[in-house]
Design an enzyme around this catalytic site. Structure first.
Site, short mmCIF file in Angstrom:
data_model
loop_
_atom_site.label_atom_id
_atom_site.label_comp_id
_atom_site.label_asym_id
_atom_site.label_seq_id
_atom_site.Cartn_x
_atom_site.Cartn_y
_atom_site.Cartn_z
N ASP A 1 -34.90 54.28 30.59
CA ASP A 1 -34.94 52.78 29.32
C ASP A 1 -35.27 53.62 28.20
OD1 ASP A 1 -33.65 51.27 30.30
OD2 ASP A 1 -35.85 50.01 30.77
N TYR B 1 -23.05 58.17 33.52
CA TYR B 1 -22.50 56.58 32.99
C TYR B 1 -21.90 56.68 31.51
CZ TYR B 1 -21.47 52.89 31.32
OH TYR B 1 -21.23 51.03 30.17
N SER C 1 -19.72 52.26 24.84
CA SER C 1 -20.95 51.68 25.12
C SER C 1 -22.61 51.99 23.88
CB SER C 1 -21.56 51.53 26.53
OG SER C 1 -22.63 51.61 25.86
N TYR D 1 -20.52 48.61 23.09
CA TYR D 1 -21.17 47.52 22.95
C TYR D 1 -22.37 47.37 23.44
CZ TYR D 1 -16.53 46.60 25.25
OH TYR D 1 -15.51 46.30 25.22
N GLY E 1 -12.38 41.52 35.43
CA GLY E 1 -14.31 41.85 35.63
C GLY E 1 -14.65 40.64 34.48
N LYS F 1 -18.68 57.56 29.04
CA LYS F 1 -18.36 57.09 27.54
C LYS F 1 -17.47 58.05 26.57
CE LYS F 1 -18.10 53.01 29.27
NZ LYS F 1 -17.12 52.86 29.30
P1 NAD Z 1 -16.83 44.38 35.57
O1 NAD Z 1 -17.28 45.64 36.45
O2 NAD Z 1 -17.54 42.90 35.61
O3 NAD Z 1 -15.74 45.15 35.11
C1 NAD Z 1 -15.21 46.15 34.71
C2 NAD Z 1 -14.02 46.14 36.22
O4 NAD Z 1 -12.89 47.26 36.10
C3 NAD Z 1 -13.58 45.06 37.24
O5 NAD Z 1 -12.74 44.17 37.69
C4 NAD Z 1 -13.39 46.14 37.88
O6 NAD Z 1 -12.64 46.09 39.69
C5 NAD Z 1 -12.61 46.83 37.53
N1 NAD Z 1 -12.23 48.68 37.98
C6 NAD Z 1 -13.04 49.54 37.55
N2 NAD Z 1 -12.66 50.65 38.37
C7 NAD Z 1 -10.75 50.57 38.25
C8 NAD Z 1 -9.94 51.50 38.08
N3 NAD Z 1 -10.22 52.60 38.49
N4 NAD Z 1 -9.06 50.95 38.32
C9 NAD Z 1 -8.70 49.04 38.01
N5 NAD Z 1 -9.43 48.54 37.79
C10 NAD Z 1 -10.68 48.85 37.90
O7 NAD Z 1 -18.00 45.55 34.39
P2 NAD Z 1 -17.53 43.93 32.80
O8 NAD Z 1 -19.47 44.46 32.46
O9 NAD Z 1 -16.56 43.53 32.21
O10 NAD Z 1 -17.56 45.88 31.93
C11 NAD Z 1 -15.91 46.29 31.43
C12 NAD Z 1 -16.12 47.43 30.56
O11 NAD Z 1 -17.44 47.51 29.58
C13 NAD Z 1 -16.32 48.45 31.56
O12 NAD Z 1 -16.38 49.63 31.10
C14 NAD Z 1 -18.24 49.51 31.51
O13 NAD Z 1 -18.70 50.12 31.34
C15 NAD Z 1 -18.08 48.30 30.08
N6 NAD Z 1 -19.43 48.16 29.25
C16 NAD Z 1 -19.99 47.41 29.93
C17 NAD Z 1 -21.45 46.88 29.14
C18 NAD Z 1 -21.83 45.52 30.39
O14 NAD Z 1 -23.29 45.51 29.87
N7 NAD Z 1 -21.33 44.48 30.58
C19 NAD Z 1 -21.91 47.81 28.28
C20 NAD Z 1 -21.23 48.17 27.63
C21 NAD Z 1 -19.89 48.76 28.26
N1 UFG Z 2 -35.22 44.76 32.87
C1 UFG Z 2 -36.32 44.43 32.82
N2 UFG Z 2 -36.09 44.01 34.50
C2 UFG Z 2 -34.88 44.17 34.89
C3 UFG Z 2 -33.52 44.59 34.01
C4 UFG Z 2 -33.77 44.56 32.70
O1 UFG Z 2 -37.50 44.03 32.63
O2 UFG Z 2 -34.96 43.41 35.96
C5 UFG Z 2 -35.45 45.21 31.41
C6 UFG Z 2 -35.40 46.11 30.87
O3 UFG Z 2 -35.93 47.50 30.85
C7 UFG Z 2 -34.96 46.48 29.49
C8 UFG Z 2 -34.10 45.36 29.10
O4 UFG Z 2 -34.39 44.76 30.69
O5 UFG Z 2 -35.56 46.66 28.66
C9 UFG Z 2 -32.84 45.05 29.25
O6 UFG Z 2 -31.94 45.55 30.01
P1 UFG Z 2 -30.75 46.28 30.73
O7 UFG Z 2 -30.65 46.60 31.98
O8 UFG Z 2 -30.17 44.32 30.59
O9 UFG Z 2 -29.17 46.44 29.90
P2 UFG Z 2 -30.20 48.14 29.56
O10 UFG Z 2 -29.92 47.96 28.10
O11 UFG Z 2 -30.84 48.56 29.98
O12 UFG Z 2 -28.31 48.62 29.57
C10 UFG Z 2 -27.17 47.88 29.13
C11 UFG Z 2 -25.88 48.33 30.31
C12 UFG Z 2 -25.18 49.85 29.51
C13 UFG Z 2 -24.78 49.88 29.01
C14 UFG Z 2 -26.53 49.43 28.01
C15 UFG Z 2 -25.82 49.35 26.25
O13 UFG Z 2 -25.94 48.23 31.69
O14 UFG Z 2 -24.78 49.81 30.73
O15 UFG Z 2 -26.77 47.61 28.08
O16 UFG Z 2 -24.49 48.92 26.06
F1 UFG Z 2 -24.79 51.17 28.49
#
Ligand code: NAD
Ligand code: UFG
Length: 337
Positions: A294, A148, A124, A176, A10, A152
């Site tokens: 939000d 979600y 997160s 994160y 991912g 966590k």
């Molecule tokens: P992503 O979807 O790109 O990566 C997750 C990966 O896990 C994918 O490759 C998916 O195929 C794999 N996966 C999911 N469920 C699985 C399972 N049961 N078995 C094996 N593989 C599985 O997401 P990401 O943005 O890289 O996020 C990684 C982690 O970080 C996630 O747990 C997400 O909740 C957490 N996180 C992400 C963000 C963000 O904004 N991207 C913020 C905070 C936390």
């Molecule tokens: N936003 C817009 N337009 C869009 C998308 C987002 O205005 O099309 C705004 C949102 O309202 C927010 C900001 O941009 O104010 C950031 O939004 P994101 O959706 O990019 O991120 P979030 O902070 O809502 O959430 C992300 C992840 C969650 C995680 C959180 C904290 O999606 O999974 O960060 O790590 F929990």
């Protein structure tokens, strides 16, 4: 060390695999490819000149995880294998709770059986709920308002309980903030399926002409310009934080909790303008109603990771905007060639 990276194909996982390999670690990836493609791993191998051992496996499947641990000498686990779409988690709570909680439990079970006791977990900032800003690791967690976020909180709790009764265990809970950007080569990056929920991938798709304009969700928040404020962190800084964390678990037992953010808040419009400036482009946008669920503003107190891990996010908002666009430009269809 030989690290099992669950969810390593991912977005954050692939960047972390790259940094692990560059730091001299061996990498085994388990991914069921539900939100990724193996092309990301092929590109990490090409960028580093090193091999990744790949298992197409669901980490909620104990038999599949057992097979990996019996075939590989694993020293520690980084668990990225979660489903992450907040809105979808409200629609599909059973799928989210099952995937995100059972994956953590299954990894713990098999690790215990094989005497592996170093676990880095992708948590997160969402676990803080609507707390005071900046978010500090010592704060009591508040309700997250969606399944979600609850997955966590539950995974964090499970790992704390496991570490409490197993004094040999060491666990890092990494909270994160908002990861954006891509590796500077533009070869790996974020490849969202369908219409992006998150701000940066939406902005890059507007820049490429794939979407007409950005929808800004609300400009009446009590923030610097009325739009939502977040702590955006370059995905390469985040990846480096994981390597520091897993190495720290070699030295220390127990549960270590770290915010991985920059400590600075940036509004939606500030990010849009930084993107325009960094890339010499114009991003058309329209303001809409606030998005349900939000929070107006949050950012990290990032001092604990700096003090204890010696890690600090180094890359600027301009770097994040340039690298995100570099990836999108080179890969207009993501990993789909
Ligand atoms: P992503 O979807 O790109 O990566 C997750 C990966 O896990 C994918 O490759 C998916 O195929 C794999 N996966 C999911 N469920 C699985 C399972 N049961 N078995 C094996 N593989 C599985 O997401 P990401 O943005 O890289 O996020 C990684 C982690 O970080 C996630 O747990 C997400 O909740 C957490 N996180 C992400 C963000 C963000 O904004 N991207 C913020 C905070 C936390
Ligand atoms: N936003 C817009 N337009 C869009 C998308 C987002 O205005 O099309 C705004 C949102 O309202 C927010 C900001 O941009 O104010 C950031 O939004 P994101 O959706 O990019 O991120 P979030 O902070 O809502 O959430 C992300 C992840 C969650 C995680 C959180 C904290 O999606 O999974 O960060 O790590 F929990």
């Amino acid at each position: 060390m030989r690290i099992l990276v669950a969810g390593g194909a991912g977005y954050i996982g692939s960047h972390t695999c790259l940094v692990l390999l560059e730091a001299g670690h061996d990498v085994v990836v388990a991914d069921n490819l539900c939100n990724s493609k193996t092309e990301s791993l092929r590109r990490v191998e090409a960028l580093t000149g090193k091999q990744i051992v790949f298992y197409e496996a669901d980490v909620t499947d104990e038999t599949a995880v057992e097979k990996i641990f019996s075939e590989q000498e694993i020293d520690g686990v980084i668990h990225f294998a979660g489903l992450k779409a907040v809105g979808e988690s409200v629609e599909q709570p059973i799928r989210y709770y099952h995937n995100n909680v059972v994956s953590t439990l299954t990894l713990c079970k098999v690790m215990q059986r094989h005497g592996v006791n170093k676990f880095v977990f992708s948590s997160s900032a969402t676990v803080y709920g609507e707390n005071e800003i900046p978010f500090v690791e010592t704060m009591s967690l508040l309700p997250t308002t969606n399944p979600y976020g609850e997955t966590k909180v539950m995974s964090e709790r499970i790992l704390q309980d496991v570490a409490n009764v197993n004094p040999d265990w060491s666990v890092a809970l990494l909270r994160y903030f908002n990861p954006i950007g891509a590796h500077e080569s533009g070869r790996i990056g974020e490849d969202p399926q369908g219409i992006p929920n998150n701000l940066m991938p939406y902005v890059t798709q507007v820049a490429s002409g794939k979407r007409e304009y950005l929808r800004v969700w609300g400009d009446d928040y009590p923030t610097v310009d009325g739009t939502g404020v977040r702590d955006y962190i370059h995905v390469m800084d985040l990846a480096e934080g994981h390597v520091r964390a897993i190495e720290k678990l070699n030295e220390e037992k127990g549960v270590l909790i770290y915010n991985l953010g920059t400590g600075h808040g940036v509004s939606v419009l500030e990010l849009v303008h930084a993107f325009e400036k960094a890339n010499g482009l114009t991003i058309p946008y329209q303001v809409f109603e606030r998005r349900a669920g939000d929070i107006a503003e949050f950012y990290a107190d990032a001092s604990k990771a700096e003090k204890e891990l010696g890690w600090k996010a180094e890359r600027t908002i301009e770097d994040m905007c340039r690298d995100a666009w570099n990836w999108q430009k080179q890969n207009p269809q993501g990993y789909e060639e």
